[in-house]
Structure formats: C-alpha cells, structure tokens
Design a protein around this motif. Structure first.
Motif, mmCIF file in Angstrom:
data_model
loop_
_atom_site.group_PDB
_atom_site.id
_atom_site.type_symbol
_atom_site.label_atom_id
_atom_site.label_comp_id
_atom_site.label_asym_id
_atom_site.label_seq_id
_atom_site.Cartn_x
_atom_site.Cartn_y
_atom_site.Cartn_z
ATOM 1 N N SER A 89 -4.979 14.412 -1.864
ATOM 2 C CA SER A 89 -5.884 14.108 -0.826
ATOM 3 C C SER A 89 -6.766 15.009 -0.331
ATOM 4 O O SER A 89 -7.607 14.858 -0.359
ATOM 5 C CB SER A 89 -5.688 12.648 -0.262
ATOM 6 O OG SER A 89 -4.922 11.865 -0.536
ATOM 7 N N SER A 142 1.051 -0.920 -0.352
ATOM 8 C CA SER A 142 -0.159 -0.315 0.211
ATOM 9 C C SER A 142 0.682 0.827 0.161
ATOM 10 O O SER A 142 1.594 0.628 0.673
ATOM 11 C CB SER A 142 -0.841 0.146 1.097
ATOM 12 O OG SER A 142 -0.292 -0.159 2.643
ATOM 13 N N GLY A 143 0.527 3.214 -0.180
ATOM 14 C CA GLY A 143 0.918 3.760 -0.220
ATOM 15 C C GLY A 143 1.558 3.929 1.502
ATOM 16 O O GLY A 143 2.749 4.173 1.211
ATOM 17 N N SER A 144 0.824 3.422 2.553
ATOM 18 C CA SER A 144 0.867 3.198 3.394
ATOM 19 C C SER A 144 1.761 3.165 4.206
ATOM 20 O O SER A 144 3.298 3.304 4.347
ATOM 21 C CB SER A 144 -0.269 3.053 4.581
ATOM 22 O OG SER A 144 -0.965 3.959 4.443
ATOM 23 N N GLU A 167 4.789 15.228 -1.200
ATOM 24 C CA GLU A 167 3.619 15.656 -2.323
ATOM 25 C C GLU A 167 3.736 15.876 -3.250
ATOM 26 O O GLU A 167 3.546 17.374 -2.962
ATOM 27 C CB GLU A 167 2.294 15.570 -2.100
ATOM 28 C CG GLU A 167 2.404 13.984 -0.622
ATOM 29 C CD GLU A 167 0.174 14.775 -0.103
ATOM 30 O OE1 GLU A 167 0.064 15.347 0.378
ATOM 31 O OE2 GLU A 167 -0.405 14.357 -1.112
ATOM 32 N N VAL A 198 4.973 4.302 2.486
ATOM 33 C CA VAL A 198 5.237 5.778 3.109
ATOM 34 C C VAL A 198 6.617 5.427 4.634
ATOM 35 O O VAL A 198 7.819 5.778 5.134
ATOM 36 C CB VAL A 198 4.664 6.991 3.357
ATOM 37 C CG1 VAL A 198 4.936 7.851 4.924
ATOM 38 C CG2 VAL A 198 3.912 7.545 2.518
ATOM 39 N N LYS A 222 -1.121 2.609 -5.662
ATOM 40 C CA LYS A 222 -2.596 2.451 -6.567
ATOM 41 C C LYS A 222 -2.805 2.076 -7.848
ATOM 42 O O LYS A 222 -2.644 1.223 -8.608
ATOM 43 C CB LYS A 222 -2.757 4.707 -6.443
ATOM 44 C CG LYS A 222 -3.622 4.606 -5.072
ATOM 45 C CD LYS A 222 -4.009 5.727 -5.361
ATOM 46 C CE LYS A 222 -4.019 5.999 -4.108
ATOM 47 N NZ LYS A 222 -5.784 6.205 -2.706
ATOM 48 N N VAL A 271 2.314 8.316 -4.088
ATOM 49 C CA VAL A 271 1.120 7.706 -4.238
ATOM 50 C C VAL A 271 -0.057 8.247 -5.028
ATOM 51 O O VAL A 271 -0.805 6.976 -6.257
ATOM 52 C CB VAL A 271 0.465 6.976 -3.055
ATOM 53 C CG1 VAL A 271 -0.915 6.296 -3.069
ATOM 54 C CG2 VAL A 271 1.970 6.375 -1.983
ATOM 55 N N ILE A 272 -0.101 9.240 -5.230
ATOM 56 C CA ILE A 272 -0.747 9.318 -6.124
ATOM 57 C C ILE A 272 -0.805 9.763 -7.125
ATOM 58 O O ILE A 272 -1.153 9.716 -8.689
ATOM 59 C CB ILE A 272 -2.050 10.488 -5.910
ATOM 60 C CG1 ILE A 272 -3.001 9.652 -4.454
ATOM 61 C CG2 ILE A 272 -3.285 11.236 -6.983
ATOM 62 C CD1 ILE A 272 -3.955 11.126 -4.111
ATOM 63 N N ASP A 300 6.617 11.625 -2.159
ATOM 64 C CA ASP A 300 5.355 10.481 -2.405
ATOM 65 C C ASP A 300 4.610 11.045 -2.889
ATOM 66 O O ASP A 300 3.657 11.446 -3.089
ATOM 67 C CB ASP A 300 4.507 10.916 -0.899
ATOM 68 C CG ASP A 300 3.749 9.758 -0.592
ATOM 69 O OD1 ASP A 300 2.961 8.888 -1.424
ATOM 70 O OD2 ASP A 300 3.096 10.016 0.694
ATOM 71 N N TYR A 357 -0.976 14.142 2.743
ATOM 72 C CA TYR A 357 -1.523 13.061 3.358
ATOM 73 C C TYR A 357 -0.406 11.685 2.863
ATOM 74 O O TYR A 357 0.271 11.658 2.102
ATOM 75 C CB TYR A 357 -3.075 12.557 2.499
ATOM 76 C CG TYR A 357 -3.391 11.366 2.575
ATOM 77 C CD1 TYR A 357 -3.393 10.842 4.305
ATOM 78 C CD2 TYR A 357 -3.071 10.212 2.019
ATOM 79 C CE1 TYR A 357 -4.076 10.294 4.426
ATOM 80 C CE2 TYR A 357 -4.480 9.278 2.517
ATOM 81 C CZ TYR A 357 -4.795 9.074 3.588
ATOM 82 O OH TYR A 357 -5.146 7.451 3.797
ATOM 83 N N HIS A 358 -0.028 11.360 3.858
ATOM 84 C CA HIS A 358 0.673 10.564 3.676
ATOM 85 C C HIS A 358 0.708 9.065 4.189
ATOM 86 O O HIS A 358 1.449 7.976 5.108
ATOM 87 C CB HIS A 358 2.509 10.888 4.483
ATOM 88 C CG HIS A 358 2.651 12.017 3.719
ATOM 89 N ND1 HIS A 358 2.974 11.843 2.777
ATOM 90 C CD2 HIS A 358 3.287 13.023 4.734
ATOM 91 C CE1 HIS A 358 3.898 12.936 1.970
ATOM 92 N NE2 HIS A 358 3.498 13.748 2.984
ATOM 93 N N GLY A 359 -0.489 8.622 4.169
ATOM 94 C CA GLY A 359 -1.059 7.209 4.841
ATOM 95 C C GLY A 359 -1.777 7.632 5.991
ATOM 96 O O GLY A 359 -1.440 8.481 6.771
HETATM 97 C C1 PLP Z 1 0.390 10.358 -1.425
HETATM 98 C C2 PLP Z 1 -0.002 9.437 -0.712
HETATM 99 N N1 PLP Z 1 0.818 9.300 0.418
HETATM 100 C C3 PLP Z 1 0.385 7.727 0.407
HETATM 101 C C4 PLP Z 1 -1.284 7.040 0.653
HETATM 102 C C5 PLP Z 1 -1.476 5.925 1.573
HETATM 103 O O1 PLP Z 1 -1.727 4.623 0.421
HETATM 104 P P1 PLP Z 1 -2.437 3.316 0.959
HETATM 105 O O2 PLP Z 1 -4.179 4.077 0.751
HETATM 106 O O3 PLP Z 1 -2.611 2.719 -0.717
HETATM 107 O O4 PLP Z 1 -2.338 2.968 2.472
HETATM 108 C C6 PLP Z 1 -2.143 8.479 -0.012
HETATM 109 C C7 PLP Z 1 -3.538 7.428 -0.276
HETATM 110 O O5 PLP Z 1 -3.843 8.536 -1.123
HETATM 111 C C8 PLP Z 1 -1.817 9.030 -1.229
HETATM 112 O O6 PLP Z 1 -2.561 9.730 -1.528
#
Ligand code: PLP
Length: 447
Positions: A233, A121-123, A228, A126, A290, A263-264, A261, A155-157
């Motif tokens: 988010s 996952s993104g979380s 980011e 991170v 993602k 993730v998006i 970061d 937002y970093h998860g």
């Molecule tokens: C920039 C960023 N980092 C981390 C995450 C967390 O990812 P996840 O929901 O897959 O854990 C997100 C989720 O939207 C995100 O936008």
C-alpha cells in the motif's frame, strides 16, 4: 455541508442519486461529491464510468481482480451457491465448500502452511494472525511472548491490531495510543536502491533492526514479526536482496513467528502462488484476501503451519473449543463458492504463470518511464510496480492529482501519497500493458 446529487449520465431516465448519505472510506468525501468518479460496469481489463467512457484497469480494482472483471464462472458459482445454501452458522456447523476451499488454498501455500482460517477481509486476517501467534505461545508454555515487531510504512489493515502494526502515520495518529508492545523496524525504501528492478542491492542490514528489538526486549517477550514481503500500500517496496532470509534467520534463532502479510502479494501477484515462494522464504503464517475471490465477494484467510495449529489443538482438552475466535461470516458459503471458482480460473487459465511470463514486458514498460517528467523513483516485482512522482511541496498532493488526471485520461489506479501503484489483472496482454504505459507517460508529461 451542502446537498450533493448526481445524475447517472448513461441512464438518462434514472433518478438522480443523493451523494450525501454514503460516507466513503479513505476518500476526500467533500471533493469526491463535488466531482464524482463513478464506475458502473467492468469487463475483462476495462471499467466504464457513468458517462459511458472506457477506462483501463491498471490496479486490478484494488489488487483484487486478477482474472479481470465480470467473470461468468464466478457469477454462476455464486448464484448456484445462493440457491443451494445461502448461509449456515460457521460455529459448530460446516458446509462442504469451506473444506473444499481450504484444501485448495493449502495446495497453493508453501511448506506445511496447510491449516486455513477464514475471515472477511485482510484486516481481519491480520488480527486473526496476531491472535494465532499469541495462542500458540500460550499453548507451548511461553505466554510471556506478547509483543510484536513490524515496520515503518507497513500497511496491515485498519482494525486495531493491524493499525497498531502498521507504519502509515495518518492511519494511526487520530486513533490514540493503539496496542502496546509493538516495535517498528525501519522500512527498506532507501535512496541507494532507487530505480532498482526487483530486489535492491543495498540494505540487507536493515533486517538487523529485528535483532535490536530482540536485544532490547528479550526474545522471550516477542510473539511474532509481521512483514509484507513487498510492502504494497505504500508503493511496492521490494525488499533488498537477502533481507527476508535474514529476518527468517533471526526469527528462527529467537523462537519468534514470522508472519507474511500477503493480502496484496498473495494469490498470483508476483507470478508465483505467494511472494513466499517467489523469494524462497517460508514463513509460519500467511495472511491473504483480495484476489482470493477475484474481489467478487469479500473474503480473507490465514494459512497457518500445521505445527502451530497442532500445538493450539493439543493444548485444549478434547471436546472443547480450541481457539476462541471467529466471525459470523467466516467461510461464508457464497465467499467460498466465489473462492473456489476464482482458484479454478487461475489454475485452468494458468494465470500465475501468465503473470510470470508477462513480467519482463510489464516491468520494461514501467521502467521505461524512468526519464519521464516528474518521476523520482520506480520499483517493481512481478506484475506489481510503483512510480513515485516528485512532491509539489505538500506530500501526496501531486500523487492525488496524478490519479485524478489518469482517471480523466481513461486509466484507473491507486495512489498512496505520491506513489502511483500499478498492478494490472493477470489476464493483461501486451496491448494492454502498452495502453497503460502510454496513458501513464502522457499524463506524467502533463502533470
Ligand atoms: C498487506 C495488507 N494487509 C492488510 C490489508 C487490509 O485488507 P482489507 O482492506 O481487506 O481489510 C491490506 C489492504 O490493502 C494490505 O495491503
């Protein structure tokens, strides 16, 4: 709470399902269960709800499905992988798909960010990146560098590392003090840049907040700065012109690692491989998730500069584990198969270029809503945009109502607070953008 049941309406013979047991994430559960919004099918640009009604996907699910829904190539690769090799321990054992996907990701990353660590996952990506930064500084004899800098509205998860970095108040406030030693710079969403298309003219000096942390805490204590490149988010906060460059310079001058970061923003959303390339700034580490698998199988990854990787490798005695970190499902064979298949689609269908070509049309459509009722700001970059609707006095309430009305009117997107975030699949054609525009306009007018 009373018992909630729901009959799937386009399957009249189906047994009613209980809605009680599933505790939904980031959802007003009680409200949802009294008026469920269930989706049962997806194909291309569209979803179908359980009443058989069609919805256009203006969010790529949740920034995941860049190649649209129901891609047979991914389904077939996943099925093949499940019968060839469903699972193998990721510690001490490997499988070819993991190496193949890592090479393919490294082809997309900028600079020498060619060492790829897989997560689910993104979380997790991170938190992995935080550990990489700490391990790197330890390995080079600068173990005092344990602090991090991030930003408000980031937002970093949701894992404890990522929550500590994050700057979204509600995600933090019920969960205690979180990790110590993290400073938050100001965000860059400033009035002077309202309705700016792309990077705003104002606010480059906000990057100097990083210098203030350096001055306050001493560079020898700071491990990494997490950014980011476009805060996603909280509503597509595009950086001001020159901002990322200045952040890079301050990091370089002070031995601080720069983590993007993505993730998006990564894997095509900006019309480039990563936002790093879109803005011409190479960080030391990139997190992604993602769209990496087109959302078909959970997966995240961290791309790490060879220099950082090699420093960590060389600090450990030969034959020992260099980095005490990993997940049971790191580089899961099925996720890797989905990842390779997704990257094949992106390459074969030139989807990132397509996104880049479609960007002006898409941005024109979104920005043409500037004078629509209830709109207070619009931001956008690549195939990514956000519309802020005027608050009704309770932050987030009108945004939430907007999202529900859009769903009723046949459009799916995500809102955060009063920001509606638009990120259509990169397969979107002009007629799809028109449909998204028309549904947004109509729904805004009636809000
Ligand atoms: C920039 C960023 N980092 C981390 C995450 C967390 O990812 P996840 O929901 O897959 O854990 C997100 C989720 O939207 C995100 O936008």
């Amino acid at each position: 709470m009373g018992h909630a049941e729901h009959k799937i309406q386009d399957q009249p013979q189906a047994k009613a399902i209980s809605l009680d047991e599933y505790w939904m994430p980031f959802t007003p559960n009680r409200e949802f269960k009294s008026a469920p919004m269930l989706v049962v099918r997806g194909e291309g640009m569209y979803y179908w709800n359980d009443r058989g009604e069609k919805l256009i996907d203006a969010a790529s699910g949740m920034f995941c499905c860049a190649a649209g829904h129901g891609r047979k190539e991914i389904a077939e690769a996943v099925q093949r992988q499940l019968t060839d090799l469903d699972f193998i321990a990721p510690f001490l054992r490997g499988h070819p798909r993991a190496f193949e996907l890592a090479s393919r990701v490294a082809e997309l990353t900028p600079g020498d960010l060619n060492r790829i660590f897989f997560t689910n996952s993104g979380s997790e990506a991170v938190d992995t990146a935080m550990k990489v930064a700490l391990a790197y500084h330890q390995a080079r004899g600068q173990g005092g560098r344990t602090m991090f800098v991030s930003r408000e509205r980031a937002y970093h998860g949701v894992n404890f590392g990522g929550v500590s970095l994050s700057g979204m108040v509600n995600n933090r406030r019920k969960f205690g003090p979180t990790l110590p030693g993290i400073g938050h710079m100001r965000h860059t969403h400033i009035k002077e840049n309202y309705f700016a298309r792309g990077e705003g003219e104002h606010g480059v000096e906000l990057a100097d907040d990083l210098q203030r942390f350096v001055n306050l805490y001493g560079p020898e204590n700071i491990a990494a700065c997490f950014i980011e490149p476009i805060a996603g988010s909280t509503g597509c906060l595009v950086p001001p012109k020159g901002y990322l460059k200045r952040i890079r310079e301050i990091c370089d001058a002070n031995g601080i690692l720069l983590v993007f970061d993505e993730v998006i923003t990564g894997v095509g959303r900006t019309g480039h491989n990563f936002a790093a390339q879109a803005f011409g700034i190479t960080p030391d580490v990139i997190t992604m998730a993602k769209a990496l698998t087109n959302g078909a199988v959970p997966m995240g990854a961290v791309a790490i500069s060879e220099r950082i990787h090699d420093t960590i490798m060389n600090a450990a005695p030969e034959g020992t584990i260099e980095f005490f970190h990993g997940y049971t499902y790191s580089a899961h064979p099925v996720a890797c198969a989905a990842g390779v298949a997704a990257l094949d689609i992106y390459r074969n269908d030139r989807l990132f270029e397509r996104g880049r070509e479609m960007t002006p049309y898409f941005q024109d459509a979104v920005f043409s809503l500037k004078s629509a009722r209830n709109v207070v700001d619009i931001r956008g970059y690549g195939m990514f945009a956000a519309i802020d609707v005027a608050s009704d006095g309770v932050p987030g309430r009108r945004g939430h109502a907007f999202q529900k009305k859009l769903f009723e009117n046949g459009l799916h997107l995500k809102t955060t607070g009063d920001a509606a975030i638009i990120a259509p699949p990169l397969i979107a054609e002009k007629k799809h953008i028109d449909e998204i525009h028309d549904k947004l306009e109509k729904t805004l007018a009636a809000l």
